[in-house]
Write an enzyme that holds these catalytic residues in place. Structure first.
Site, mmCIF file in Angstrom:
data_model
loop_
_atom_site.group_PDB
_atom_site.id
_atom_site.type_symbol
_atom_site.label_atom_id
_atom_site.label_comp_id
_atom_site.label_asym_id
_atom_site.label_seq_id
_atom_site.Cartn_x
_atom_site.Cartn_y
_atom_site.Cartn_z
ATOM 1 N N ARG A 231 47.616 -19.630 -19.152
ATOM 2 C CA ARG A 231 47.833 -19.211 -17.760
ATOM 3 C C ARG A 231 47.506 -17.731 -17.670
ATOM 4 O O ARG A 231 47.934 -16.954 -18.529
ATOM 5 C CB ARG A 231 49.297 -19.444 -17.388
ATOM 6 C CG ARG A 231 49.569 -19.264 -15.919
ATOM 7 C CD ARG A 231 51.054 -19.271 -15.612
ATOM 8 N NE ARG A 231 51.617 -17.933 -15.735
ATOM 9 C CZ ARG A 231 52.849 -17.597 -15.312
ATOM 10 N NH1 ARG A 231 53.645 -18.507 -14.791
ATOM 11 N NH2 ARG A 231 53.278 -16.366 -15.454
ATOM 12 N N GLU B 280 49.066 -23.446 -9.648
ATOM 13 C CA GLU B 280 50.499 -23.782 -9.565
ATOM 14 C C GLU B 280 51.144 -23.189 -8.315
ATOM 15 O O GLU B 280 50.830 -22.054 -7.932
ATOM 16 C CB GLU B 280 51.165 -23.210 -10.820
ATOM 17 C CG GLU B 280 52.657 -23.334 -10.871
ATOM 18 C CD GLU B 280 53.191 -22.794 -12.195
ATOM 19 O OE1 GLU B 280 52.437 -22.794 -13.206
ATOM 20 O OE2 GLU B 280 54.342 -22.347 -12.228
ATOM 21 N N GLU C 267 58.790 -26.496 -10.142
ATOM 22 C CA GLU C 267 59.845 -25.824 -10.917
ATOM 23 C C GLU C 267 61.113 -25.600 -10.098
ATOM 24 O O GLU C 267 62.183 -25.434 -10.669
ATOM 25 C CB GLU C 267 59.339 -24.513 -11.525
ATOM 26 C CG GLU C 267 58.963 -23.456 -10.513
ATOM 27 C CD GLU C 267 58.337 -22.227 -11.152
ATOM 28 O OE1 GLU C 267 57.522 -22.374 -12.071
ATOM 29 O OE2 GLU C 267 58.663 -21.108 -10.715
ATOM 30 N N ASP D 202 49.356 -19.259 -11.608
ATOM 31 C CA ASP D 202 50.569 -19.514 -10.823
ATOM 32 C C ASP D 202 50.555 -18.622 -9.577
ATOM 33 O O ASP D 202 50.617 -17.395 -9.690
ATOM 34 C CB ASP D 202 51.800 -19.189 -11.691
ATOM 35 C CG ASP D 202 53.111 -19.583 -11.053
ATOM 36 O OD1 ASP D 202 53.120 -19.935 -9.855
ATOM 37 O OD2 ASP D 202 54.142 -19.537 -11.768
ATOM 38 N N GLU E 74 54.690 -25.949 -20.464
ATOM 39 C CA GLU E 74 54.702 -24.483 -20.439
ATOM 40 C C GLU E 74 55.467 -23.938 -21.646
ATOM 41 O O GLU E 74 56.505 -24.488 -22.038
ATOM 42 C CB GLU E 74 55.382 -24.001 -19.148
ATOM 43 C CG GLU E 74 55.397 -22.492 -18.997
ATOM 44 C CD GLU E 74 56.059 -22.057 -17.689
ATOM 45 O OE1 GLU E 74 56.925 -22.788 -17.175
ATOM 46 O OE2 GLU E 74 55.696 -20.974 -17.196
ATOM 47 N N ARG F 196 55.911 -30.296 -12.103
ATOM 48 C CA ARG F 196 56.370 -29.320 -13.099
ATOM 49 C C ARG F 196 57.889 -29.194 -13.168
ATOM 50 O O ARG F 196 58.439 -28.184 -13.583
ATOM 51 C CB ARG F 196 55.768 -27.939 -12.789
ATOM 52 C CG ARG F 196 54.262 -27.890 -12.867
ATOM 53 C CD ARG F 196 53.777 -26.470 -12.781
ATOM 54 N NE ARG F 196 54.342 -25.643 -13.816
ATOM 55 C CZ ARG F 196 55.381 -24.838 -13.672
ATOM 56 N NH1 ARG F 196 56.007 -24.741 -12.527
ATOM 57 N NH2 ARG F 196 55.809 -24.131 -14.686
ATOM 58 N N TYR G 1 53.034 -11.120 -9.231
ATOM 59 C CA TYR G 1 53.860 -12.000 -10.043
ATOM 60 C C TYR G 1 53.257 -12.158 -11.450
ATOM 61 O O TYR G 1 52.042 -12.309 -11.604
ATOM 62 C CB TYR G 1 53.988 -13.391 -9.390
ATOM 63 C CG TYR G 1 54.507 -14.381 -10.389
ATOM 64 C CD1 TYR G 1 55.849 -14.359 -10.746
ATOM 65 C CD2 TYR G 1 53.646 -15.246 -11.051
ATOM 66 C CE1 TYR G 1 56.325 -15.197 -11.733
ATOM 67 C CE2 TYR G 1 54.114 -16.093 -12.032
ATOM 68 C CZ TYR G 1 55.447 -16.064 -12.368
ATOM 69 O OH TYR G 1 55.906 -16.874 -13.351
ATOM 70 N N HIS H 118 52.901 -18.791 -7.334
ATOM 71 C CA HIS H 118 54.330 -18.539 -7.114
ATOM 72 C C HIS H 118 54.761 -18.649 -5.654
ATOM 73 O O HIS H 118 55.500 -17.798 -5.142
ATOM 74 C CB HIS H 118 54.740 -17.193 -7.729
ATOM 75 C CG HIS H 118 56.009 -17.278 -8.520
ATOM 76 N ND1 HIS H 118 57.207 -16.800 -8.058
ATOM 77 C CD2 HIS H 118 56.275 -17.824 -9.730
ATOM 78 C CE1 HIS H 118 58.151 -17.032 -8.952
ATOM 79 N NE2 HIS H 118 57.610 -17.656 -9.980
ATOM 80 N N TRP I 250 59.076 -14.864 -3.158
ATOM 81 C CA TRP I 250 58.806 -14.210 -4.443
ATOM 82 C C TRP I 250 58.252 -15.236 -5.393
ATOM 83 O O TRP I 250 57.447 -15.395 -6.014
ATOM 84 C CB TRP I 250 60.061 -13.599 -5.064
ATOM 85 C CG TRP I 250 59.707 -12.913 -6.352
ATOM 86 C CD1 TRP I 250 59.113 -11.693 -6.495
ATOM 87 C CD2 TRP I 250 59.873 -13.415 -7.684
ATOM 88 N NE1 TRP I 250 58.899 -11.424 -7.821
ATOM 89 C CE2 TRP I 250 59.348 -12.468 -8.582
ATOM 90 C CE3 TRP I 250 60.395 -14.608 -8.204
ATOM 91 C CZ2 TRP I 250 59.340 -12.650 -9.973
ATOM 92 C CZ3 TRP I 250 60.398 -14.795 -9.571
ATOM 93 C CH2 TRP I 250 59.873 -13.823 -10.452
HETATM 94 C C1 CS2 Z 1 57.548 -19.222 -13.410
HETATM 95 C C2 CS2 Z 1 58.973 -19.091 -13.749
HETATM 96 O O1 CS2 Z 1 57.305 -20.270 -15.493
HETATM 97 C C3 CS2 Z 1 56.865 -20.179 -14.367
HETATM 98 O O2 CS2 Z 1 55.907 -20.795 -13.977
HETATM 99 O O3 CS2 Z 1 57.224 -19.505 -12.106
HETATM 100 O O4 CS2 Z 1 58.978 -18.170 -14.782
HETATM 101 C C4 CS2 Z 1 59.962 -18.704 -12.652
HETATM 102 O O5 CS2 Z 1 59.577 -17.544 -11.988
HETATM 103 C C5 CS2 Z 1 61.325 -18.527 -13.269
HETATM 104 O O6 CS2 Z 1 61.673 -19.664 -13.981
HETATM 105 C C6 CS2 Z 1 62.373 -18.194 -12.228
HETATM 106 O O7 CS2 Z 1 63.620 -18.182 -12.816
HETATM 107 MG MG MG Z 2 55.753 -21.006 -11.957
#
Ligand code: CS2
Ligand code: MG
Length: 404
Positions: free
Chosen positions: A147, A238, A264, A212, A341, A285, A160, A214, A404
């Site tokens: 990634r 993602e 997530e 990602d 991941e 995910r 991010y 986000h 975020w």
């Molecule tokens: C992230 C996460 O792993 C990922 O793909 O998006 O690290 C996420 O930000 C955190 O788990 C938030 O606690």
């Molecule tokens: Mg993520």
């Protein structure tokens, strides 16, 4: 096999973790992960005040019954706090079940459906050049999937997935109040294709490339981004849009063939029912610890399998090694595994968690020890007391709060 004790351990070896310990009348101990980043104590209280007293006296081997008892019995269903608490119980009971059977959990789930679990690692940098160096380091370390994130020129602070300059991991944890970042979507949409072009130009197409977003884009922005990334043939894009809006993915899908991944922040099969049955995403995910544990995660992935959607379990470092082990057992056993991941855990976490899984050359195996194969050193855990830490809050240039 009666449960005689259930207790919660809150520890902070570098970052906060909440763990559930279940003990049976024969002295068998099972561990579950109840960590919900930034809202840890809510789950600790849910377990301590409402769930642990109900577990004592129950049959530890009736995993499905306990799951339904906690899910349906509370009347108030779903949500991250409830589902993380149920997950902790469920994972601890699978750990007990494995130990009672003298078998690794993956064997109880039907046995290994593959030899190893393919991981993706995180490469990132404050500049494109730094990100490229990190990609090289990951490829050298044997990762076949990477990634890639980099700071967006003009929106550096809000980007991010980029580590702060002081050597801490990214996702900087701040104390009593969240840090506040500034974000610029237009700058990101222009920059990301350049980053991905630079990666493919330097390293070619012989590995899986992921990114990602986000949850920061609108559906049409995500469609535009996906289309602009098509020449770089991503393994997945993602979390393009805020994940609670399932129908938004229709718009994204209409505009791009870049594969999509999400999940997530999901806690239930109902969060992805439409995404799966309408084939709006390619990878789910969802994490074992935020989605009701192994029992519920398997249900999600079974539904996904019917529609050709694969797994891509969340494996960030805010999920404890107990969760990572549980995810690896599921990954090894399900038919529609996609990718896992891998962010890893930094010391002093290694003082608290003794892990039996193997991670090397971009792949992992959960090991063959009975249960999950992770032990928790409670004395070491007690040396690292809880300290409040929050994920950042994101704002646009004009000060509006953004995702975020
Ligand atoms: C992230 C996460 O792993 C990922 O793909 O998006 O690290 C996420 O930000 C955190 O788990 C938030 O606690
Ligand atoms: Mg993520």
């Amino acid at each position: 096999m009666k449960i005689t004790d259930a207790s919660v351990v809150v520890t902070s070896p570098g970052r906060n973790f909440v763990l559930l310990k279940v003990t049976t009348e024969d002295g068998v101990v099972g561990w579950g992960d109840a960590t919900l980043n930034g809202r840890e104590l809510a789950v600790a209280s849910y377990l301590r005040d409402h769930v642990c007293p109900l577990l004592v006296g129950r049959d530890a081997t009736r995993i499905t019954d306990t799951w339904s008892y906690l899910y349906k019995g509370a009347y108030w269903r779903r949500g991250p706090v409830t589902m993380t608490a149920i997950a902790a119980v469920d994972v601890a009971l699978w750990d007990v079940a494995g130990k009672l059977a003298g078998a690794p959990v993956h064997r109880l789930l039907g046995g290994a459906a593959r030899d190893e679990v393919t991981l993706y690692g995180h490469a990132s940098g404050a500049t494109v050049e730094e990100a490229l160096e990190d990609v090289a380091a990951h490829l050298d370390a044997g990762y076949r999937a990477v990634r890639v994130q980099a700071a967006v020129p003009g929106a550096e602070a809000g980007s991010y997935g980029v580590p702060p300059a002081d050597g801490r991991v990214y996702e900087p944890a701040s104390g009593e109040r969240p840090a506040e970042d500034r974000w610029d979507t237009a700058a990101y949409l222009d920059f990301l294709p350049q980053l991905m072009a630079a990666v493919r130009e330097r390293f070619g197409y012989g590995f899986a490339l992921l990114h990602d977003a986000h949850h920061r884009l609108s559906p049409i922005e995500a469609g535009r981004l996906g289309a602009s990334l098509e020449p770089y043939r991503l393994f997945w894009l993602e979390d393009p849009t805020p994940a609670e809006d399932q129908s938004a993915f229709r718009t994204v899908r209409q505009h791009t063939t870049t594969p999509l991944a999400v999940g997530e922040v999901f806690n239930s099969i109902w969060d992805c029912q439409q995404l799966i049955t309408e084939r709006l995403v390619d990878y789910v995910r969802t994490s074992v610890s935020h989605t009701g544990g192994i029992t519920h995660l398997r249900r999600v992935f079974s539904l996904a399998d019917l529609y050709g959607v694969r797994s891509g379990s969340h494996g960030a470092s805010d999920l404890s090694p107990v969760s990572f082990a549980a995810a690896l057992h599921v990954d090894l056993a399900i038919p529609n595994f996609g990718i896992q991941e891998h962010m890893g855990h930094r010391d002093p976490a290694g003082e608290v968690f003794r892990t039996g899984y193997e991670v090397a050359d971009g792949v992992a195996h959960p090991g063959d020890a009975p249960g999950l194969g992770v032990d928790v050193d409670e004395e070491a855990a007690a040396r690292y007391p809880y300290a409040p830490r929050y994920l950042p809050v994101n704002r646009l240039r004009d000060g509006s709060v953004h995702d975020w």
